[in-house]
Write an enzyme that holds these catalytic residues in place. Structure first.
Site: not given
Lengths: 384, 384
Positions: A146, A180, A384
Site C-alpha cells: 500500500t 498493520t 484524499t
C-alpha cells in the site's frame, strides 16, 4: 522468492485495477500440496474486516489451499455486503482453480469503510490464476504493497531439506499486537495444523507482536502459515519453530524499516524487569510516547521522556533505581542525571534505548520508529 | 485577575533568570487568610518531580500559606539534590514572608533531568516577595508559561459574595489524567480542607482529567485550591463545587486551545455507553489515535479510524451497532457506511466526533487536538 521459496507453492501478482494508481493490487498464493495444513493469527481489534472474519473461519478447519490478497481497499466496516464481497472473492478463486472455497483464505488492505470494486477484482482473480508460477513470490509481494516503499520477503532453508519463506506488507498502523500487516509464510516441511499453529504463535509473540510503529491496531492484520509437505521432510519441531521465528523477525524488521515517514528505527530493550510481561508493557509504553518519538527524530537524547513514560506503567520498579542508556551511553543512573548526554551519537538510522528497571531478571525488546512531519503529512492526506 | 480575583490573595510574577530567554519565570501566590485551608491533586505518574513529592507532603496538612512556581526547569529526575533545591526554595519563601516552610507549596515546569539554577532562583524569590500585590494574578499567570503562547486565567463570582479564580499553564504533555499542567485556584469562600478536597477532586475528574493532548503524562502535574475565607461567607457546597468546576473547565478548555502545534480542537463525545468509565475509556482511546489525529488535521472525516480505535478497547459494544458522527453528520451507521462524508464541514477549528456505542445510557466528553507537523517540530527541538 518469499512465498515461492518453499516447494509446492505457486504465486502471482497482477494489476486488477482496484487502485487508482494502476500499480499491482491483487496477489494469489496457491498450495499444491500434498499437504494443505495451515495456521493463522489475526488482529485483536474487535472491529474486524470482512476478510478477517472469513479467514478466521477458514483457518478453524486447519487447511488452506489458496490465499487471495488485495491492496487498494480494506473491506472493513462495509457491513453484510462487504462480507458477501469477500465470500464472492473466495468463490471466484475456487472456481478458477477447482478448489473448495471453504479452504481459500482472503486478506485485504487499504482504506476502511469503502466497498471493493468487485467488477475489476473478480476479473483480476482470473488474471492472477493464469499467471501463477513457482517464481511468482516476488510479484505477489509487490501486489500487496500500500504505502510501502519496498516489498518485503524473507526465507530460511534448513540443511535437513526444507524451507520457510514469506512475504509481508505494512508501513502504517503498525500496531499493538500485530501491526498493520498482511503476512503469508509458506513451508515445504511436513507438519500438521497444530504444529504449525504452535510454531506460528511462538514466532509471532516475539516478532510481529514486538513492533509498534504508531500504537494503532488495524482491523485487517493477518499472518498465515501454509505447509505443502512437498519436501517430504518432517522437521525437528524446535528447528522449525526457530526458522519460522527467524523469517518472522526478518520481515518484522523490514516492516519497521519502512514505517510511514520514519527517519529512525528505534529498538527498546527493557532489562531487569520482574517479569517478561512487565518488560513488554514498559517497552510498549515507551514506544508510544509521542514526545519521546519526536525527540529521537530531533536526535535529542531526552532520557527524561523515557522516565516519564516508564512512570505511567504499573510495572515493578523504584523511580530512584531506574537506569537508561541511549546508544550505549548511560545518560540516566538511579533515576537522575548520569553520563554526559553530549556523548550520545544519534546520527545513525538505528537508535537503541535501554531501560534497566533493577527489579528482576526478565527482559524484552520491541521495535518502533520516530514521529516525523512526514508521518503527519502522509496520514493527513491519505484518503484524499 | 486569576489567582487574585478572590479576596485575601496577593501574587507576583518576575524574571529570575531561570530561562535563557529572559522572559518571566517565577511566580508567587500568597494567602493572607484568615484561613489557610487548601487541597491538591497531583500527577499519577510514578516518576514524580521533587516539587510534587514536596507539595504532596505539604498538602497532607491541609494548609498552604504560599505557592512558589517556576518555569524554565521541571526539577524532575534530579535525585536527592533536586529535592534539596525544592526544600531550599520553600525555606526562602518562608524566610522572606515570615511563614512556615511546611506550608509553602512548590511547583516547577520545564525540562526534565536538569538541576535548577538556585543562584538566580533564590534571589528571584526575594524579588517576587517584594512585588506581591492584590492585582498580581496576571503577572503570576505569565511567569508560569513554558511553550504556552498565551497565559490562562479564569474566575467566577457568586451572588453570595465569594469568588473562585485561577491560573493555569500547559501546552504540551497534556495527558492521561492531569495534562502537563500547573494550576492554582483560589477562593475567598470559607471552607475547610476536606470540603475543598471534595470540590477539587469532583471538578478535576470531569475537566483536567478529560483533556488529553498527546497521551503523555507529566512528572509535574499539580492542581492546588487555596481558600482564604476573606469574604467571610460559608458557601453552599453544591454551588461552590459547581463554581470550581466552571473555572476548571474554562482553564482546561484554554489549555487544549493552546496545545503545542495544534490546528484543531477536537471534542470527543461518547454516548450510549454501558458505564461512564467505559465511555471515558473509549473517548481516551480515540483521542490517542495518531492516525485519526492526522486525518482531522487534514480535514479528512476518516471515520474508519474512529472505529479501528474503538475496536481496541474492552468497552461493551457490538461492532455492527456502532454509529459515528463528525460535526453532526452520521458518516457511520451500524458499523458501516452512513451519510455521505462529503457533507462534513471541517473548516472550523473546533471538531466534534460523536461515537454512539448503543450499549447503554452513559456518556462522557473529552477534549483533544490534532497531530501536526508543528507538534513534531516543537517537540523534536525542545531541549536544544
Amino acid at each position: 522468492m518469499g512465498v515461492t521459496a518453499a516447494k509446492g507453492f505457486r504465486a502471482a501478482g497482477v494489476t486488477a485495477g482496484i487502485k487508482a494508481s494502476g500499480t499491482p493490487d491483487l496477489a494469489l498464493v496457491v498450495n499444491d500440496g500434498p499437504s494443505l495444513a495451515a495456521a493463522g493469527v489475526f488482529t485483536f481489534n474487535r472491529v474486524k474486516a470482512a476478510p478477517v472474519l472469513w479467514s478466521e473461519q477458514v483457518l478453524k478447519g486447519g487447511r488452506v489451499s489458496a490465499v487471495v490478497l488485495n491492496s487498494g481497499g480494506a473491506n472493513a466496516c462495509t457491513g453484510p455486503l462487504g462480507f458477501q464481497d469477500t465470500h464472492a472473492t473466495a468463490e471466484k478463486v475456487a472456481e478458477e482453480l477447482k478448489l473448495n472455497a471453504g479452504e481459500v483464505a482472503v486478506a485485504s488492505t487499504g482504506l476502511i469503510g469503502v466497498r471493493l470494486p468487485m467488477d475489476v477484482l473478480l476479473p483480476g482473480v482470473t488474471l492472477a490464476a493464469g499467471e501463477l508460477s513457482a517464481t511468482g513470490g516476488e510479484a505477489a509481494a509487490i501486489a500487496i504493497k500500500t504505502t510501502d516503499t519496498v516489498h518485503k520477503t524473507a526465507q530460511v532453508t534448513s540443511p535437513a531439506g526444507w524451507t520457510v519463506g514469506g512475504m509481508a506488507k505494512g508501513a502504517g498502523m503498525l500496531a499493538p499486537s500485530l501491526a498493520t500487516m498482511l503476512v503469508v509464510l509458506t513451508t515445504d516441511a511436513d507438519l500438521d495444523a497444530a504444529a504449525l499453529d504452535a510454531a506460528l504463535r511462538g514466532a509471532t509473540r516475539t516478532t510481529f507482536d514486538r513492533i509498534d510503529s504508531d500504537g494503532c491496531a488495524s482491523t485487517n492484520d493477518t499472518v498465515l502459515l501454509l505447509a505443502s509437505a512437498a519436501s517430504g521432510v518432517v522437521p525437528d519441531e524446535a528447528e522449525f519453530a526457530e526458522a519460522v521465528r527467524t523469517v518472522s523477525a526478518d520481515l518484522a524488521r523490514q516492516l519497521i524499516a519502512d514505517a510511514e515517514g520514519a527517519s529512525k528505527d528505534i529498538r527498546i530493550d527493557v532489562t531487569g524487569a520482574a517479569t517478561e510481561e512487565e518488560a513488554v508493557d514498559v517497552a510498549r509504553t515507551i514506544s508510544r510516547n509521542n514526545l519521546l518519538k519526536c525527540a529521537i527524530h530531533g536526535e535529542d537524547p531526552n532520557w527524561g521522556r523515557v522516565l516519564a513514560a516508564i512512570g505511567t506503567t504499573t510495572a515493578t520498579f523504584d523511580p530512584n533505581e531506574l537506569d537508561v542508556a541511549i546508544n550505549g551511553v548511560w545518560v540516566c543512573r538511579n533515576g537522575s542525571v548520569g553520563e554526559d548526554r553530549d556523548l550520545v551519537d544519534m546520527a545513525g538510522r538505528e537508535v537503541v534505548i535501554t531501560a534497566h528497571l533493577n527489579a528482576g531478571e526478565a527482559s524484552a525488546s520491541l521495535w518502533t520508529n520516530d514521529l516525523t512531519a512526514d508521518y503527519v503529512h502522509e496520514n493527513s492526506a491519505y484518503s484524499t
